[in-house]
Design a protein around this motif. Sequence first.
Motif, mmCIF file in Angstrom:
data_model
loop_
_atom_site.group_PDB
_atom_site.id
_atom_site.type_symbol
_atom_site.label_atom_id
_atom_site.label_comp_id
_atom_site.label_asym_id
_atom_site.label_seq_id
_atom_site.Cartn_x
_atom_site.Cartn_y
_atom_site.Cartn_z
ATOM 1 N N VAL A 35 -1.976 -4.510 -2.875
ATOM 2 C CA VAL A 35 -2.867 -4.173 -3.992
ATOM 3 C C VAL A 35 -2.408 -4.981 -5.200
ATOM 4 O O VAL A 35 -1.211 -4.947 -5.549
ATOM 5 C CB VAL A 35 -2.821 -2.672 -4.339
ATOM 6 C CG1 VAL A 35 -3.673 -2.395 -5.576
ATOM 7 C CG2 VAL A 35 -3.306 -1.844 -3.164
ATOM 8 N N GLU A 58 -7.712 -4.920 -3.393
ATOM 9 C CA GLU A 58 -6.848 -4.979 -2.225
ATOM 10 C C GLU A 58 -6.829 -6.386 -1.656
ATOM 11 O O GLU A 58 -7.791 -7.154 -1.814
ATOM 12 C CB GLU A 58 -7.328 -3.996 -1.159
ATOM 13 C CG GLU A 58 -7.241 -2.540 -1.574
ATOM 14 C CD GLU A 58 -7.748 -1.603 -0.494
ATOM 15 O OE1 GLU A 58 -8.399 -2.104 0.456
ATOM 16 O OE2 GLU A 58 -7.514 -0.386 -0.600
ATOM 17 N N GLY A 78 -5.799 -5.041 3.183
ATOM 18 C CA GLY A 78 -5.494 -3.722 2.668
ATOM 19 C C GLY A 78 -4.010 -3.421 2.628
ATOM 20 O O GLY A 78 -3.615 -2.313 2.240
ATOM 21 N N PRO A 129 -3.454 4.006 -10.821
ATOM 22 C CA PRO A 129 -3.161 4.537 -9.480
ATOM 23 C C PRO A 129 -3.462 3.517 -8.400
ATOM 24 O O PRO A 129 -4.490 2.820 -8.447
ATOM 25 C CB PRO A 129 -4.058 5.755 -9.378
ATOM 26 C CG PRO A 129 -4.264 6.189 -10.800
ATOM 27 C CD PRO A 129 -4.285 4.939 -11.600
ATOM 28 N N LEU A 130 -2.546 3.391 -7.393
ATOM 29 C CA LEU A 130 -2.681 2.363 -6.366
ATOM 30 C C LEU A 130 -3.899 2.584 -5.482
ATOM 31 O O LEU A 130 -4.439 1.625 -4.904
ATOM 32 C CB LEU A 130 -1.411 2.334 -5.509
ATOM 33 C CG LEU A 130 -0.128 1.865 -6.242
ATOM 34 C CD1 LEU A 130 1.069 1.945 -5.306
ATOM 35 C CD2 LEU A 130 -0.302 0.461 -6.778
ATOM 36 N N ARG A 131 -4.332 3.814 -5.347
ATOM 37 C CA ARG A 131 -5.500 4.074 -4.508
ATOM 38 C C ARG A 131 -6.815 3.745 -5.216
ATOM 39 O O ARG A 131 -7.865 3.758 -4.577
ATOM 40 C CB ARG A 131 -5.509 5.536 -4.077
ATOM 41 C CG ARG A 131 -4.343 5.901 -3.164
ATOM 42 C CD ARG A 131 -4.454 7.344 -2.740
ATOM 43 N NE ARG A 131 -3.354 7.707 -1.828
ATOM 44 C CZ ARG A 131 -3.214 8.909 -1.278
ATOM 45 N NH1 ARG A 131 -4.126 9.860 -1.523
ATOM 46 N NH2 ARG A 131 -2.200 9.159 -0.473
ATOM 47 N N GLN A 132 -6.745 3.455 -6.491
ATOM 48 C CA GLN A 132 -7.960 3.198 -7.278
ATOM 49 C C GLN A 132 -8.169 1.708 -7.417
ATOM 50 O O GLN A 132 -7.222 0.951 -7.678
ATOM 51 C CB GLN A 132 -7.841 3.842 -8.671
ATOM 52 C CG GLN A 132 -9.086 3.695 -9.533
ATOM 53 C CD GLN A 132 -8.925 4.398 -10.875
ATOM 54 O OE1 GLN A 132 -7.927 5.109 -11.089
ATOM 55 N NE2 GLN A 132 -9.889 4.193 -11.747
ATOM 56 N N THR A 133 -9.382 1.277 -7.208
ATOM 57 C CA THR A 133 -9.742 -0.132 -7.391
ATOM 58 C C THR A 133 -10.857 -0.242 -8.418
ATOM 59 O O THR A 133 -11.484 0.744 -8.781
ATOM 60 C CB THR A 133 -10.202 -0.755 -6.056
ATOM 61 O OG1 THR A 133 -11.317 -0.005 -5.562
ATOM 62 C CG2 THR A 133 -9.077 -0.751 -5.026
ATOM 63 N N ARG A 171 0.815 -1.200 0.000
ATOM 64 C CA ARG A 171 0.000 0.000 0.000
ATOM 65 C C ARG A 171 0.857 1.261 0.000
ATOM 66 O O ARG A 171 0.368 2.353 -0.262
ATOM 67 C CB ARG A 171 -0.952 0.020 1.181
ATOM 68 C CG ARG A 171 -0.246 0.069 2.512
ATOM 69 C CD ARG A 171 -1.260 0.124 3.624
ATOM 70 N NE ARG A 171 -0.594 0.164 4.939
ATOM 71 C CZ ARG A 171 -1.267 0.294 6.083
ATOM 72 N NH1 ARG A 171 -2.589 0.426 6.052
ATOM 73 N NH2 ARG A 171 -0.620 0.294 7.237
ATOM 74 N N HIS A 172 2.161 1.084 0.307
ATOM 75 C CA HIS A 172 3.071 2.215 0.316
ATOM 76 C C HIS A 172 3.773 2.395 -1.024
ATOM 77 O O HIS A 172 4.621 3.284 -1.160
ATOM 78 C CB HIS A 172 4.127 2.046 1.423
ATOM 79 C CG HIS A 172 3.527 1.890 2.788
ATOM 80 N ND1 HIS A 172 2.828 2.903 3.425
ATOM 81 C CD2 HIS A 172 3.506 0.823 3.646
ATOM 82 C CE1 HIS A 172 2.413 2.483 4.606
ATOM 83 N NE2 HIS A 172 2.815 1.207 4.774
ATOM 84 N N GLY A 173 3.465 1.512 -2.021
ATOM 85 C CA GLY A 173 4.021 1.673 -3.352
ATOM 86 C C GLY A 173 5.259 0.859 -3.619
ATOM 87 O O GLY A 173 6.008 1.150 -4.570
#
Length: 458
Positions: A143, A136, A140, A114-118, A95-97
Amino acid sequence: MKSKVRDWSLRTRLLLIAATASLATLLAGGAAMYWAAGHEDQRLLDSRLEDLARTVLSFSEHEITEILGDGRTELMHAETAATLGSRYRYQIWTRHGNMLLHSYKASPHEPMMPLRQTGFVTVPIDGDDFRVYAMEGNGGEMVIQVAERLAERDSAIGIVGFYFFSFLLLPFALVFTVTWWLMSRSLRAIDASAAQLSERSPIDLTPLVAENPPVELKPMISSINALFERINKTLSLERGFTSVAAHELRTPLAGLRAQAQIAATAHSPEELAEALASVMKGVDRAAHLLDQLLDLARMESVAHQADGLSQSVDVAVVYESVLRDLGTLAERRGLRLESAFVERRIVAMELGMLLLVRNLLGNAIRYTPAGGQVSISTRREGDSVMLIVDDSGPGIPAESRSRVFERFDRLGAQGSEGVGLGMSIVQSVVVAHHAMIRLLESPLGGLRVLVQFPPRRA
């Protein structure tokens, strides 16, 4: 230059209409089904892509958790080209990339979305469009992003679509064949009627017989048969007219021959003079018959042009012209002629008006006893103009008036006056001008002939 009208076939045109409608319907239905099937395929492929992400994550999640628990950060390259090929790619990130795992050809540095997008998204990768799904995992902490090349999807759908539209040719061919067969059977009555007409002789006017014709063809067959019936009736009348005319002509000619033989063998001047007088009378009768026949033929030949040839005719002028021919006969009989033209002008053919007045006056003068009275008048009633001829003759019984217009029917009259064509000529004039004729009792005691002309403009 005159434009040439191209021949066209009703059967071909109807077949083209049916084929076009069938093809348009099949294509529209096929396109709708293809769109629906494509939409459903996309949904199924998205679902498969989602299942693939869950499967990859379930196989990799335990091992990645152990690696992260040991504090190691090296990347794992567990997948090779033989595993998923070029169709699918995936990446697993923290989650930190931080990259944890990626497949063959998947970028180890940049996420596909983008990692925040699902969820699902379509993005370009290395010049190709991909369908990417992200979800996720591990509470969480991870990803996973799974991508599928759209070209692979479209090629599969295109193959299905090709076979789908190819199979549409089968129902189209079936519909076309059935339509052609039904149309040929439906138009069989037209072919049969045409064959009957082409094989007939010019005098064959028997009705057309079509076996089980369509409803749309029945009015045309009925109209043709009605036309044949009218033509047959007309020809029968013409044959009867020709026969009677020949007989009427033969009678005065035979009398002329007999009187000429008497004159040739006369033994005294008195006998010769009497025979020659009879010859002259026979010549006059034959000439009058020929004049009547010619007048009838002339009127019937131009009857269809009456509307175009009509003009404003002065009835008084026509009356004076007729008197130049019939005045001597009226004087010899001692008849009193009266005229009262309140309405002098009538819209009609000049020839028709001349024949009408001549025959009505001629009949009145010939059948009115000596010393009698004949009158002709016109008047207006509303928009119509009336032409009236009265006489003080014997008149015609009401039950016999309908026979007056039959050719060569003199209602049993004897003698040499008239040939039975005058009122037939009058009727032809009346019909040509769309007028109306009535035979009534005359105030003078004899017959009144009333001709009512409709309102018309010259």
